[in-house]
Design an enzyme around this catalytic site. Structure first.
Site, PDB file in Angstrom:
ATOM      1  N   HIS A 682       0.881  -1.396   0.010  1.00  0.00           N
ATOM      2  CA  HIS A 682      -0.046  -0.467  -0.142  1.00  0.00           C
ATOM      3  C   HIS A 682       0.638   1.407  -0.327  1.00  0.00           C
ATOM      4  O   HIS A 682       1.526   1.377  -0.147  1.00  0.00           O
ATOM      5  CB  HIS A 682      -0.823  -0.207   1.273  1.00  0.00           C
ATOM      6  CG  HIS A 682      -0.058  -0.357   2.250  1.00  0.00           C
ATOM      7  ND1 HIS A 682       0.697  -1.137   2.615  1.00  0.00           N
ATOM      8  CD2 HIS A 682       0.277   1.066   3.396  1.00  0.00           C
ATOM      9  CE1 HIS A 682       1.321  -0.710   4.124  1.00  0.00           C
ATOM     10  NE2 HIS A 682       0.771   0.434   4.642  1.00  0.00           N
ATOM     11  N   ASP A 684       0.952   4.714   1.826  1.00  0.00           N
ATOM     12  CA  ASP A 684       0.383   5.911   3.109  1.00  0.00           C
ATOM     13  C   ASP A 684      -0.306   6.797   2.550  1.00  0.00           C
ATOM     14  O   ASP A 684      -0.182   7.707   1.299  1.00  0.00           O
ATOM     15  CB  ASP A 684       1.663   6.188   4.215  1.00  0.00           C
ATOM     16  CG  ASP A 684       1.837   5.086   4.580  1.00  0.00           C
ATOM     17  OD1 ASP A 684       1.219   3.878   4.406  1.00  0.00           O
ATOM     18  OD2 ASP A 684       3.490   5.323   4.859  1.00  0.00           O
ATOM     19  N   HIS A 734       4.458  -0.190  -0.001  1.00  0.00           N
ATOM     20  CA  HIS A 734       5.785  -0.920   1.116  1.00  0.00           C
ATOM     21  C   HIS A 734       4.377  -2.210   1.804  1.00  0.00           C
ATOM     22  O   HIS A 734       2.918  -1.822   1.247  1.00  0.00           O
ATOM     23  CB  HIS A 734       6.423   0.499   1.831  1.00  0.00           C
ATOM     24  CG  HIS A 734       4.969   0.690   2.440  1.00  0.00           C
ATOM     25  ND1 HIS A 734       4.639   1.720   2.330  1.00  0.00           N
ATOM     26  CD2 HIS A 734       4.744   1.170   4.323  1.00  0.00           C
ATOM     27  CE1 HIS A 734       4.570   2.390   3.520  1.00  0.00           C
ATOM     28  NE2 HIS A 734       3.653   1.704   4.289  1.00  0.00           N
ATOM     29  N   ARG A 744       3.783  -7.869  17.670  1.00  0.00           N
ATOM     30  CA  ARG A 744       4.229  -7.135  17.472  1.00  0.00           C
ATOM     31  C   ARG A 744       3.457  -5.256  17.670  1.00  0.00           C
ATOM     32  O   ARG A 744       2.224  -5.998  16.993  1.00  0.00           O
ATOM     33  CB  ARG A 744       4.512  -7.329  15.953  1.00  0.00           C
ATOM     34  CG  ARG A 744       5.490  -5.858  15.430  1.00  0.00           C
ATOM     35  CD  ARG A 744       6.064  -6.224  13.513  1.00  0.00           C
ATOM     36  NE  ARG A 744       6.717  -5.473  13.151  1.00  0.00           N
ATOM     37  CZ  ARG A 744       6.324  -4.757  11.889  1.00  0.00           C
ATOM     38  NH1 ARG A 744       5.984  -5.168  11.162  1.00  0.00           N
ATOM     39  NH2 ARG A 744       7.874  -3.581  11.887  1.00  0.00           N
TER      40      ARG A 744
END
Length: 753
Positions: A682, A684, A734, A744
């Site tokens: 995607h 941002d 990314h 995480r």
């Protein structure tokens, strides 16, 4: 009328007629007289203890090499002169009379008498003697604007130039004349000494016969009461001057209610501090080694007691406790006490004690923790008094009062304050960006804050030195002997319990204990305690506006400032135009995770779907399991962090662009092996994005990482608090690589959408 007056004098209580038929011989000053030899000059004073004011008095004499002339009367003797807040002090006259007998026939000897606790010298012997001789008097007494203690005698005072009323705190003359004055009448110890000398002066025949004068123009002596504004401080090469009279007085007396004024004057003279030298002024007294303690001599350091007081809910309480425990001082000479009155801090403080004391490497001389069940029912002043009394029981050399409002940023505070060896001393602590401090330059008549003329110079650190002030609190070092001698106390019936510190300072001033503040070094600051909430687990996270500096100390990465000095090529680039820098501390990372996971229910539940009502329009193209900062009312705090810390880094690495201050979407993402493991490719919705690691790859989770597709570059194993900064649109497509185990957490911010 004269006979009537003489009969009244004889009938005054405490005065007993004696034989005055013998005429003493006098040394008459002439223009041809040479200066008086040094062995024909003596200074008498009365002091029953070697306290702070007396030490200041002696130092002022030493500055002009006149301490050799000093004879102190009454030292270590019981004071028999009554309460000096009222008429009294005849004891001084009788002590002086006894001491003067050996000089009663010394025609050429000049004798000076001054009080000591409220007097300082401003010039040397030669100047004082020369000025005395120029008056043509055989005896000179200081003058003031007010008549004390008998106002009915006002009409009997002769008119002279300047001030016309006698003050017996300073006087000088030939020994034979002085002896005659001391034998004018017998005097009881409790009779008023100033009234005695007043009767001497107002006897016109005696006055003229013995050439007695008042120093109405401050040619030598200046009394501050009613005449403070006449004095020009005379900094630099200029002399202290009485601008109204055009004279340069050599001895200064803080008579009556002007003791604090004399203290402020004594911060500069003689040769104490010169504000005209250098950028911050020159502290001359700071270079004097006499009386100080060599704190580098570890073996001979005094035993100390530090007592931490927690009397109200306090932000960053763990930093306060940790920084106190980690002070640089031999633990075997260090007793520690904690008085906690706040139930909300009890468990946390116990954890800190377990870490530092129970399981810690330092083995203190002794330790004791008193929690609310023992302290909440007691008055605050009683707790402070109890802590101080413990010092006396332990025979400690110094006692440190440490309130939780302080933040220490230096590990040598204890040693630095001990070095000065003062009765009571603090280091300057202020609220960052404010003028609120832990000292007052002056106090009002009721003992509360009053601004001194040089307060702002000190609090802004425009003048750096060692200062005799009117009030200290929050971090106070008290010498053990002062406590043992009961010269300081928190018990004061004049003030209520909330003003326990006002009572302490009032008691100290009353007992001639000087209160010092040193601001040569920045040891820390004061926190703001207002509006500290208690409904969150980690309330400190929301303190970035109220206690900005403390927020940085606790939540910004300790290496962050180093990166502000780097150039763009010096920044790590794990991938092209992906910059790597330390932003947040480990504490922030653990706190924000714990805060979110401690909320009722599962705050992450309901996210991770394209249908997202938290967003404008209600649709998320690339959903993640996350918590938006708007959900926990942390958005404004995060925006301040972006503007204060991220924007400066952005300007360094993305040259030519400046952050606009917008970040509509800032959130914590949770990847879990049983939930969302990864994030598809995607762009941002931002001009640039920050992505901060909140836990440890390889320990808390396995796998994961940010993969930049066009650059064919995977970033993995980012340390806690370190941030990746990269363009959000167009160039840095990314994805989030899947984790294989554990959980995480990352903190993502879409900046300038």
């Amino acid at each position: 009328m004269l006979l009537l007056w003489l009969s009244l004098v004889a009938g005054v209580q405490g005065l007993i007629p004696v034989d005055n038929d013998v005429e003493p011989e006098y040394a008459v000053a002439t223009d041809d007289d040479e200066s008086t030899p040094s062995d024909y000059f003596v200074i008498f004073t009365v002091a029953t203890e070697e306290n702070d004011p007396f030490q200041r008095y002696v130092r002022s004499l030493k500055i002009f090499d006149m301490d050799q002339h000093l004879q102190t009367l009454g030292m270590n003797e019981k004071w028999l002169g009554g309460d000096m807040n009222y008429p009294g002090g005849g004891f001084k006259v009788n002590l002086l009379k006894k001491a003067m007998e050996q000089y009663k026939e010394e025609d050429d000897m000049i004798v000076m008498f001054t009080d000591s606790y409220d007097v300082i010298f401003l010039a040397d012997r030669e100047e004082i003697v020369d000025n005395f001789k120029s008056t043509g008097a055989n005896f000179l007494i200081s003058a003031e604007n007010y008549i004390w203690p008998d106002q009915s005698l006002e009409s009997q005072y002769p008119d002279i130039k300047g001030k016309k009323y006698l003050c017996s705190g300073m006087m000088m003359g030939y020994a034979t004349t002085f002896w005659a004055i001391l034998n004018y009448k017998e005097i009881e110890n409790t009779f008023d000494d100033q009234l005695y000398y007043t009767h001497v002066y107002l006897d016109p025949n005696f006055r003229e016969k013995h050439k007695i004068q008042l120093d109405g123009t401050s040619k030598i002596f200046h009394n501050l009461h009613g005449a403070e504004r006449e004095i020009d401080f005379g900094f630099g090469s200029k002399r202290v001057t009485n601008w109204e009279q055009g004279t340069q007085p050599q001895v200064l007396h803080g008579n009556g209610p002007t003791k604090l004024s004399l203290n402020r004057f004594g911060n500069y003279h003689p040769k104490v501090f010169d504000p005209t030298e250098g950028f911050k002024g020159k502290c001359m007294v700071c270079d004097e080694k006499e009386g100080t303690i060599n704190v580098e001599d570890t073996e001979n350091l005094p035993t100390i007691l530090t007592t931490m007081f927690i009397t109200e809910r306090t932000p960053f309480i763990d930093y306060f406790v940790n920084k106190t425990f980690t002070q640089n001082y031999p633990p075997e000479k260090w007793h520690v006490r904690i008085y906690n009155r706040v139930w909300g801090h009890a468990d946390h403080i116990q954890e800190l004690v377990n870490y530092h004391v129970t399981n810690g490497d330092k083995k203190f001389a002794s330790f004791e923790l008193k929690q609310p069940k023992e302290t909440i029912s007691k008055k605050i002043s009683d707790l402070y008094q109890e802590g101080m009394s413990t010092c006396a029981e332990l025979e400690c050399g110094f006692y440190f009062v440490m309130d939780s409002v302080i933040t220490l940023t230096d590990d040598n505070v204890l040693k630095d304050l001990i070095h000065w060896n003062k009765s009571v001393i603090t280091t300057q602590l202020t609220q960052p960006g404010q003028y609120w401090s832990n000292f007052w330059g002056d106090v009002s008549k009721d003992g509360f804050y009053k601004r001194s003329t040089d307060y702002f110079n000190m609090v802004k650190r425009e003048r750096l030195g060692l200062w005799n002030v009117a009030f200290v609190n929050h971090l106070v070092a008290i010498r053990g002997d002062v406590i043992k001698d009961k010269k300081v106390s928190y018990v004061n019936t004049k003030y209520d319990d909330s003003n326990y510190d006002v009572g302490f300072n009032s008691n100290a001033r009353k007992n001639n204990v000087f209160l010092y503040m040193v601001n040569l070094k920045e040891h820390g600051h004061l926190k703001r305690m207002e509006n500290y909430t208690s409904h969150r687990v980690h309330n400190d996270l929301w303190q970035i506006f109220t206690n900005t500096l403390d927020w940085k100390l606790n939540y910004i990465h300790p290496d962050f400032d180093k990166y502000l000095t780097k150039t763009r090529p010096e920044f790590p680039q794990p991938c092209p135009d992906v910059y790597h820098f330390p932003l947040l501390s480990t504490k922030f990372s653990w706190h924000i995770i714990h805060e979110l996971e401690s909320m009722p229910g599962d705050i992450f539940a309901g996210s991770g779907k394209t249908d997202d009502k938290r967003l404008q329009g209600g649709y998320e193209n690339v959903p993640t399991v996350d918590v938006h900062f708007t959900q926990i009312n942390f958005q404004q705090e995060w925006m301040k962090l972006l503007r204060d810390y991220v924007a400066p880094i952005q300007r360094l690495v993305f040259e030519g662009y400046s952050f606009h201050g917008n970040a509509l979407l800032s959130f914590v993402v949770k990847y879990h092996e049983e939930g969302q493991r990864e994030l598809r490719p995607h762009h941002d919705h931002s001009t640039f994005t920050t992505n901060t690691a909140l836990n440890r790859q390889g320990i808390d989770y396995q796998g994961g990482g940010s993969y930049f597709i066009r650059q064919n570059c995977l970033v993995r194993d980012v340390d806690i608090g370190w941030t990746l900064m990269h363009p959000g649109r167009l160039t840095h497509y990314h994805e989030g690589k899947p984790i294989t185990q554990g959980t995480r957490y990352i903190l993502v911010s879409f900046n300038d959408p």
